[in-house]
Design an enzyme around this catalytic site. Structure first.
Site, PDB file in Angstrom:
ATOM      1  N   GLN A   1      -1.868   0.768   0.870  1.00 59.03           N
ATOM      2  CA  GLN A   1      -2.998   0.546   1.685  1.00 59.03           C
ATOM      3  C   GLN A   1      -3.600   1.941   2.409  1.00 59.03           C
ATOM      4  OE1 GLN A   1      -1.950  -2.384   4.578  1.00 59.03           O
ATOM      5  NE2 GLN A   1      -4.090  -2.390   5.584  1.00 59.03           N
ATOM      6  N   ASP A   2      -2.749   2.749   2.903  1.00 55.28           N
ATOM      7  CA  ASP A   2      -3.322   3.897   3.527  1.00 55.28           C
ATOM      8  C   ASP A   2      -2.530   5.133   3.245  1.00 55.28           C
ATOM      9  OD1 ASP A   2      -5.697   4.142   5.167  1.00 55.28           O
ATOM     10  OD2 ASP A   2      -4.399   4.426   7.110  1.00 55.28           O
ATOM     11  N   PRO A   3      -2.936   6.511   3.265  1.00 51.57           N
ATOM     12  CA  PRO A   3      -2.029   7.526   3.024  1.00 51.57           C
ATOM     13  C   PRO A   3      -1.140   7.626   4.390  1.00 51.57           C
ATOM     14  CG  PRO A   3      -4.346   8.190   2.412  1.00 51.57           C
ATOM     15  CD  PRO A   3      -4.430   6.736   3.279  1.00 51.57           C
TER      16      PRO A   3
ATOM     17  N   GLY B   1      -5.610   4.201   9.382  1.00 55.53           N
ATOM     18  CA  GLY B   1      -6.659   3.499   9.051  1.00 55.53           C
ATOM     19  C   GLY B   1      -8.208   4.143   9.409  1.00 55.53           C
TER      20      GLY B   1
END
Length: 221
Positions: free
Chosen positions: A64-66, A134
Site C-alpha cells: 500500500q504505502d512505503p 499515507g
C-alpha cells in the site's frame, strides 16, 4: 529527482508518462522531496521497476504505502534496507516462508534478491513523508500503479498475483484471471496474522508449484 527505471518498462508505460496527472504527480513529488524529508530516497522511488524488468515479471506482490521511518523503505513493497530490523509484516512473511518451505529466517529484509528473480514488489503509492503514513496517497500514484497492474495483466500471461489484505484484494478487478493466477489471503500484519488470516496460506509453495507447472523457473524465496 533521479528517476531510475529499467528501459523495458518505458514502452509499456510511455502513454501514462504523457498524461497530465503524471506530470502533476511528479511536480508534487519533486516539491515534497525538496521541502520535506520523504522516503524512499529519490533514486529508489522506481526500484521495483529497475530490479524487475518487464519481460521477467513472474510474480506481483502489491503493498500500500512505503515505510515512513528513517532508512527503512527502499522502493520495494515490504522490503527494508540491509541492516534494518524486520518490520512486523515482513517478519510474518519470513515466518510463513519458514513454515511453508522450511527456509530459515534470512539475515536481511532487503528483498532485492526476490525482485532480481522476477518478483515485482509494487506499492500502490510509491512515496511518503517521514512519520506521516499515507501522506502521499490520492496524489496520482494509485492511478499510475493501477495502470501498471493493468498493463502487466494485458501484455503478459501466467503471472502469479499475491493479494494480501483487503486493499490488495481490490486490485483483482484489474487482472484478467483467465490468463493469470491470483492468490488471496489476509495481510501479514500482526493484526490480521494473529487472527488467523495469514499463517498457513502456503502462497510461496503454491506460487512455485504454479510456475513449475508452466515450465517457468521457481523463485528462491
Amino acid at each position: 529527482m533521479d528517476v531510475k527505471m529499467h528501459s523495458s518498462w518505458k514502452p509499456i508505460l510511455n502513454e501514462e508518462f504523457q498524461k497530465p496527472y503524471f506530470s502533476e504527480l511528479i511536480s508534487f513529488v519533486k516539491s515534497e522531496y525538496t521541502t520535506k524529508v520523504c522516503y524512499p530516497k529519490g533514486n529508489q522511488i522506481f526500484s521495483a521497476f529497475d530490479h524487475c524488468h518487464f519481460d521477467e515479471v513472474k510474480v506481483v506482490i502489491i503493498g500500500q504505502d512505503p515505510y515512513h521511518g528513517p532508512n527503512q523503505a527502499n522502493g520495494l513493497c515490504f522490503s527494508v534496507n540491509d541492516g534494518i530490523p524486520f518490520p512486523p509484516s515482513l517478519h510474518n512473511i519470513f515466518k510463513e516462508i519458514e513454515t511453508d518451505l522450511g527456509k530459515p529466517m534470512p539475515s536481511t529484509g532487503n528483498l532485492e534478491r526476490w525482485a532480481d528473480q522476477g518478483v515485482f514488489l509494487l506499492n500502490a503509492t510509491l512515496t511518503v513523508r517521514q512519520s506521516e503514513a499515507g501522506s502521499h496517497q490520492g496524489k496520482g500514484w494509485e492511478k499510475f500503479t493501477d495502470a501498471v497492474i493493468k498493463q502487466i495483466s494485458a501484455e503478459k500471461e501466467n503471472v502469479v498475483f499475491l493479494l494480501w489484505g483487503g486493499f490488495a484484494q481490490k486490485k483483482a478487478a484489474l487482472i484478467d484471471s483467465s490468463k493469470h493466477h491470483i492468490l488471496k489471503s489476509g495481510h501479514p500484519s500482526p493484526l490480521s496474522a494473529n487472527r488467523g488470516f495469514w499463517f498457513g496460506n502456503k502462497h510461496f509453495s503454491q506460487t512455485n508449484d504454479f510456475l513449475k507447472s508452466k515450465g517457468l523457473k521457481q523463485i528462491e524465496w
